[in-house]
Design an enzyme around this catalytic site. Structure first.
Site, PDB file in Angstrom:
ATOM      1  N   SER A 126       0.835  -1.199   0.000  1.00 11.68           N
ATOM      2  CA  SER A 126       0.000   0.000   0.000  1.00 11.68           C
ATOM      3  C   SER A 126       0.870   1.249   0.000  1.00 11.68           C
ATOM      4  O   SER A 126       1.973   1.261   0.561  1.00 11.68           O
ATOM      5  CB  SER A 126      -0.863  -0.027   1.269  1.00 11.68           C
ATOM      6  N   TYR A 151      -2.404  -1.675  10.979  1.00 11.46           N
ATOM      7  CA  TYR A 151      -2.657  -2.131   9.600  1.00 11.46           C
ATOM      8  C   TYR A 151      -1.511  -1.702   8.686  1.00 11.46           C
ATOM      9  O   TYR A 151      -0.922  -2.516   7.967  1.00 11.46           O
ATOM     10  CB  TYR A 151      -3.994  -1.579   9.070  1.00 11.46           C
ATOM     11  N   LYS A 155       1.785  -3.872   6.479  1.00 13.56           N
ATOM     12  CA  LYS A 155       2.246  -3.770   5.086  1.00 13.56           C
ATOM     13  C   LYS A 155       3.753  -3.527   5.043  1.00 13.56           C
ATOM     14  O   LYS A 155       4.461  -4.114   4.233  1.00 13.56           O
ATOM     15  CB  LYS A 155       1.487  -2.663   4.346  1.00 13.56           C
TER      16      LYS A 155
HETATM   17  C1  UD1 Z   1      -7.226   4.864   4.046  1.00 12.96           C
HETATM   18  C2  UD1 Z   1      -6.333   4.455   5.185  1.00 12.96           C
HETATM   19  C3  UD1 Z   1      -5.092   3.807   4.621  1.00 12.96           C
HETATM   20  C4  UD1 Z   1      -5.462   2.622   3.759  1.00 12.96           C
HETATM   21  C5  UD1 Z   1      -6.451   3.034   2.693  1.00 12.96           C
HETATM   22  C6  UD1 Z   1      -6.981   1.806   1.991  1.00 12.96           C
HETATM   23  C7  UD1 Z   1      -6.783   6.003   7.066  1.00 12.96           C
HETATM   24  C8  UD1 Z   1      -6.246   7.166   7.850  1.00 12.96           C
HETATM   25  N1  UD1 Z   1      -6.010   5.606   6.026  1.00 12.96           N
HETATM   26  O1  UD1 Z   1      -6.496   5.761   3.240  1.00 12.96           O
HETATM   27  O2  UD1 Z   1      -4.234   3.387   5.668  1.00 12.96           O
HETATM   28  O3  UD1 Z   1      -4.313   2.089   3.142  1.00 12.96           O
HETATM   29  O4  UD1 Z   1      -7.557   3.718   3.274  1.00 12.96           O
HETATM   30  O5  UD1 Z   1      -7.867   2.122   0.976  1.00 12.96           O
HETATM   31  O6  UD1 Z   1      -7.831   5.469   7.357  1.00 12.96           O
HETATM   32  N2  UD1 Z   1     -12.684  11.152   3.382  1.00 12.96           N
HETATM   33  C9  UD1 Z   1     -13.671  12.039   3.730  1.00 12.96           C
HETATM   34  N3  UD1 Z   1     -14.830  11.532   4.248  1.00 12.96           N
HETATM   35  C10 UD1 Z   1     -15.032  10.192   4.431  1.00 12.96           C
HETATM   36  C11 UD1 Z   1     -14.018   9.299   4.069  1.00 12.96           C
HETATM   37  C12 UD1 Z   1     -12.844   9.809   3.556  1.00 12.96           C
HETATM   38  O7  UD1 Z   1     -13.521  13.246   3.586  1.00 12.96           O
HETATM   39  O8  UD1 Z   1     -16.095   9.819   4.935  1.00 12.96           O
HETATM   40  C13 UD1 Z   1     -11.435  11.677   2.800  1.00 12.96           C
HETATM   41  C14 UD1 Z   1     -10.199  11.358   3.626  1.00 12.96           C
HETATM   42  O9  UD1 Z   1      -9.946  12.369   4.558  1.00 12.96           O
HETATM   43  C15 UD1 Z   1      -9.136  11.283   2.537  1.00 12.96           C
HETATM   44  C16 UD1 Z   1      -9.886  10.780   1.293  1.00 12.96           C
HETATM   45  O10 UD1 Z   1     -11.254  11.055   1.555  1.00 12.96           O
HETATM   46  O11 UD1 Z   1      -8.655  12.562   2.249  1.00 12.96           O
HETATM   47  C17 UD1 Z   1      -9.698   9.321   1.044  1.00 12.96           C
HETATM   48  O12 UD1 Z   1      -9.990   8.614   2.249  1.00 12.96           O
HETATM   49  P1  UD1 Z   1      -9.973   7.015   2.327  1.00 12.96           P
HETATM   50  O13 UD1 Z   1     -10.828   6.450   1.258  1.00 12.96           O
HETATM   51  O14 UD1 Z   1     -10.271   6.632   3.725  1.00 12.96           O
HETATM   52  O15 UD1 Z   1      -8.465   6.625   1.939  1.00 12.96           O
HETATM   53  P2  UD1 Z   1      -7.076   7.057   2.616  1.00 12.96           P
HETATM   54  O16 UD1 Z   1      -7.256   8.062   3.666  1.00 12.96           O
HETATM   55  O17 UD1 Z   1      -6.155   7.403   1.521  1.00 12.96           O
END
Ligand code: UD1
Length: 340
Positions: A126, A151, A155
């Site tokens: 990842s 998690y 990795k």
């Molecule tokens: C998350 C995990 C990461 C993992 C990856 C797998 C965390 C901090 N990180 O990454 O370790 O490898 O998923 O796919 O959990 N967002 C919102 N609202 C939401 C959900 C997300 O604003 O309800 C934003 C987040 O702040 C981020 C972006 O959307 O900026 C993507 O979020 P997400 O899909 O959770 O992925 P990662 O944060 O990149």
């Protein structure tokens, strides 16, 4: 026909990879413990490709069963190892469960591969291993940062275990694929992402909000130093990601690898903000999304997107589908799932 083991082959990325393997003429054997998937995915794969994969329900934590499996399948040409737990929050609550699920199982599989004449191994890593990288876009040489969660740590440790094992095992060839953010679903709308409970990832949360299961999407912070203040990620279509596994496996089978342990970024190379993702969803679905800006989420990096030169030039893989394609297919999939 080369026989390939896909662990976790009934999961989101695993099932899409099984389809792409079958499309390229590989024979696929799936191991899955069904902890976050269901057996009817087999029928769905069959409906797409016309080929029912061989399936064994097996918990890879059971070392004796793993040994038995490899004894019965000595003709394997490669292993693609997806089986792992992946909920970041849960891993903070239950670290030992994550180390047992993601590390013990990896060790047991590698112990079996070490005994084969030749073994080809693809590992699901990842972009989380880079943390907040100092330079963007992120190359494979970027330093590994301290993991934000157990998690993420599995990795990093997983990569180290594979690297150490490759170092002393000439017959073992491995590639760790560092995924950026996988999204979307197969164009047939027969397979896609099925998150358990409340989705933690952005795209399933968006589609569940749009279909009415969630009331509102919270956008976690709009005061980051980015163009519109929201975080930047590299959203990679799951079908492109699946194809990267097949190409990586072919590279090992054909002996084109330059060392017996390699890493590749699998992303599009384009960063998108959360608000851009929402706009893409609204454009592709033709509907407005209910969202509000809330506080930042702990542990979020500001920006992460891939430098894809190594994957493009050495691996010979390039993302073909766009964010819009990913959002359109994720939305079609959500509608399909809820129409049942
Ligand atoms: C998350 C995990 C990461 C993992 C990856 C797998 C965390 C901090 N990180 O990454 O370790 O490898 O998923 O796919 O959990 N967002 C919102 N609202 C939401 C959900 C997300 O604003 O309800 C934003 C987040 O702040 C981020 C972006 O959307 O900026 C993507 O979020 P997400 O899909 O959770 O992925 P990662 O944060 O990149």
């Amino acid at each position: 026909m080369a026989k390939i083991l896909v662990t976790g082959g009934l999961g989101f990325i695993g099932s899409h990879t099984v389809v792409e393997l079958q499309n390229k003429g590989f024979e696929v054997v799936i191991i899955d413990d069904l902890s976050n998937s269901s057996e009817d995915i087999l029928d769905r794969i069959d409906a797409i490709t016309g080929i029912m994969p061989i399936f064994e329900k097996l918990d890879l934590k059971d070392k004796t069963k793993v040994q038995g499996f490899f004894k019965a399948h000595q003709d394997l040409q490669g292993v693609i190892h997806f089986a792992a737990s992946k909920a970041v929050g849960e891993s903070v609550e239950k670290p030992l469960l994550y180390y047992e699920n993601n590390i013990n199982t990896l060790v047991y599989v590698l112990q079996e591969l070490q005994q084969l004449k030749t073994a080809n191994f693809i590992f699901s890593s990842s972009c989380t291993v880079y943390g907040q990288a100092d330079e963007l876009p992120i190359t494979e040489n970027a330093p590994i940062k301290k993991a934000e969660s157990p998690y993420g740590n599995t990795k990093q440790i997983g990569e180290e275990i594979i690297q150490d094992t490759c170092y002393i095992t000439e017959n073992l060839n491995a590639i760790a694929l560092r995924y950026f953010n996988p999204i979307g679903a197969h164009e047939s709308v027969k397979i896609g992402e099925l998150p358990l409970g409340v989705p933690q990832n952005l795209v399933p949360f968006i589609t569940q909000t749009a279909i009415g299961i969630r009331e509102q999407l919270s956008v976690f912070g709009d005061d980051y130093p980015t163009s519109d203040g929201t975080c930047i990620r590299d959203y990679i279509h799951v079908v492109d990601l699946a194809k990267a596994h097949v190409i990586a496996l072919q590279r090992l089978i054909e002996g084109k690898n330059t060392s017996n342990y390699e890493t590749f970024n699998v992303g599009t190379g384009t960063g998108s903000t959360v608000l851009e993702v929402i706009k893409s969803f609204e454009k592709m679905s033709g509907q407005k999304l209910n969202y509000k800006i809330t506080d930042r989420r702990a542990g979020d990096v500001i920006s992460a997107y891939a430098n894809t030169s190594k994957a493009n030039n050495e691996l010979g893989w390039k993302a073909e589908l766009t964010l819009d394609d990913g959002m359109a297919s994720a939305w079609k999939w959500e509608q399909e799932v809820r129409s049942k």
